[in-house]
Design a protein around this motif. Structure first.
Motif, mmCIF file in Angstrom:
data_model
loop_
_atom_site.group_PDB
_atom_site.id
_atom_site.type_symbol
_atom_site.label_atom_id
_atom_site.label_comp_id
_atom_site.label_asym_id
_atom_site.label_seq_id
_atom_site.Cartn_x
_atom_site.Cartn_y
_atom_site.Cartn_z
ATOM 1 N N ILE A 3 0.856 -1.181 0.000
ATOM 2 C CA ILE A 3 0.000 0.000 0.000
ATOM 3 C C ILE A 3 0.891 1.229 0.000
ATOM 4 N N SER A 4 0.565 2.175 -0.844
ATOM 5 C CA SER A 4 1.352 3.401 -0.990
ATOM 6 C C SER A 4 0.612 4.564 -0.334
ATOM 7 N N ILE A 5 1.301 5.235 0.603
ATOM 8 C CA ILE A 5 0.696 6.351 1.327
ATOM 9 C C ILE A 5 1.597 7.571 1.223
ATOM 10 N N SER A 6 1.053 8.668 0.743
ATOM 11 C CA SER A 6 1.773 9.946 0.755
ATOM 12 C C SER A 6 1.419 10.670 2.043
ATOM 13 N N ILE A 7 2.447 11.167 2.699
ATOM 14 C CA ILE A 7 2.254 11.916 3.936
ATOM 15 C C ILE A 7 2.416 13.391 3.608
ATOM 16 N N CYS A 8 1.453 14.186 4.029
ATOM 17 C CA CYS A 8 1.455 15.620 3.759
ATOM 18 C C CYS A 8 1.354 16.369 5.079
ATOM 19 N N ILE A 20 6.670 9.042 10.918
ATOM 20 C CA ILE A 20 5.448 8.351 10.495
ATOM 21 C C ILE A 20 5.754 7.439 9.316
ATOM 22 N N ALA A 21 6.520 7.938 8.352
ATOM 23 C CA ALA A 21 6.886 7.130 7.182
ATOM 24 C C ALA A 21 7.629 5.870 7.614
ATOM 25 N N SER A 22 8.531 5.999 8.583
ATOM 26 C CA SER A 22 9.276 4.831 9.074
ATOM 27 C C SER A 22 8.345 3.819 9.738
ATOM 28 N N SER A 23 7.387 4.301 10.526
ATOM 29 C CA SER A 23 6.474 3.370 11.197
ATOM 30 C C SER A 23 5.565 2.667 10.184
ATOM 31 N N LEU A 24 5.154 3.364 9.150
ATOM 32 C CA LEU A 24 4.333 2.736 8.104
ATOM 33 C C LEU A 24 5.160 1.778 7.255
ATOM 34 N N ALA A 25 6.416 2.140 6.965
ATOM 35 C CA ALA A 25 7.296 1.253 6.200
ATOM 36 C C ALA A 25 7.547 -0.046 6.962
ATOM 37 N N ALA A 26 7.663 0.043 8.289
ATOM 38 C CA ALA A 26 7.858 -1.151 9.115
ATOM 39 C C ALA A 26 6.670 -2.102 9.024
ATOM 40 N N LEU A 27 5.516 -1.567 8.638
ATOM 41 C CA LEU A 27 4.311 -2.384 8.458
ATOM 42 C C LEU A 27 4.139 -2.840 7.012
ATOM 43 N N GLY A 28 5.131 -2.546 6.168
ATOM 44 C CA GLY A 28 5.099 -3.004 4.780
ATOM 45 C C GLY A 28 4.536 -2.017 3.780
ATOM 46 N N THR A 132 -0.495 4.417 12.311
ATOM 47 C CA THR A 132 -0.650 3.015 11.911
ATOM 48 C C THR A 132 -2.118 2.612 11.789
ATOM 49 N N GLU A 133 -3.013 3.392 12.407
ATOM 50 C CA GLU A 133 -4.449 3.114 12.285
ATOM 51 C C GLU A 133 -4.996 3.482 10.907
ATOM 52 N N ALA A 134 -4.178 4.111 10.082
ATOM 53 C CA ALA A 134 -4.599 4.407 8.712
ATOM 54 C C ALA A 134 -4.834 3.122 7.920
ATOM 55 N N LEU A 135 -4.070 2.080 8.218
ATOM 56 C CA LEU A 135 -4.206 0.827 7.461
ATOM 57 C C LEU A 135 -5.543 0.149 7.696
ATOM 58 N N PRO A 136 -5.972 -0.072 8.943
ATOM 59 C CA PRO A 136 -7.310 -0.651 9.129
ATOM 60 C C PRO A 136 -8.416 0.247 8.557
ATOM 61 N N LEU A 137 -8.220 1.555 8.667
ATOM 62 C CA LEU A 137 -9.212 2.482 8.115
ATOM 63 C C LEU A 137 -9.304 2.324 6.601
ATOM 64 N N LEU A 138 -8.164 2.162 5.945
ATOM 65 C CA LEU A 138 -8.175 1.959 4.489
ATOM 66 C C LEU A 138 -8.860 0.652 4.122
ATOM 67 N N ARG A 139 -8.642 -0.380 4.897
ATOM 68 C CA ARG A 139 -9.315 -1.658 4.634
ATOM 69 C C ARG A 139 -10.826 -1.517 4.791
ATOM 70 N N GLU A 140 -11.239 -0.689 5.744
ATOM 71 C CA GLU A 140 -12.656 -0.416 5.962
ATOM 72 C C GLU A 140 -13.246 0.355 4.777
#
Length: 151
Positions: A3-8, A20-28, A132-140
């Protein structure tokens, strides 16, 4: 495919956006931030035409990242005594993502500022400070995960 996420966010939050980018990268995730060069650049000695050209280049590069993203995460930390601050560039980036049907997620509630209604109107959600809660939100938002790539 990741999953690709741009942080603004405000360039004054560059350290936070990179964390934030590092924590999201650690989740793949593929997590993209604005370029640090913009934050550290000395704008004071440029002629107006050069100033505009340079800023346009930074904007265009970040908008290109948003265009290829599955989502945008707005890193809207407190600033200027405003909780969930969203400045003009960040609002522009969020609106651009929204126009492309790229989900816009806010790190903090953006409603307590002049552009709060606009932010809330294009938001797919708020993760209350936990990126990191962005990922479950995106799945929703887009169940199944693979549909994240369809935009």
């Amino acid at each position: 495919m990741a999953i690709s996420i741009s942080i603004c966010g405000s360039m004054s939050f560059m350290d936070e956006m990179e964390a934030i980018a590092s924590s999201l990268a650690a989740l793949g995730c593929e997590a993209m931030t604005p370029v640090r060069e913009e934050r550290n650049f000395d704008w004071s000695n440029l002629a107006d035409a050069d100033l505009v050209a340079l800023k346009k280049g930074f904007i265009d590069r970040h908008l290109a990242k948003i265009r290829r993203s599955d989502a945008v995460l707005i890193a809207n930390f407190p600033k200027h005594n405003i909780g969930g601050y969203v400045g003009p560039n960040t609002l522009m980036e969020a609106a651009f993502a929204h126009a492309l049907s790229v989900p816009v997620i806010f790190l903090y509630d953006p409603s307590r500022q002049a552009c709060g209604l606009e932010c809330v109107s294009i938001s797919c959600g708020c993760v209350n400070g936990d990126a990191t809660e962005a990922l479950p939100l995106l799945r929703e938002i887009r169940p199944g995960g693979s549909s994240l790539m369809a935009h």
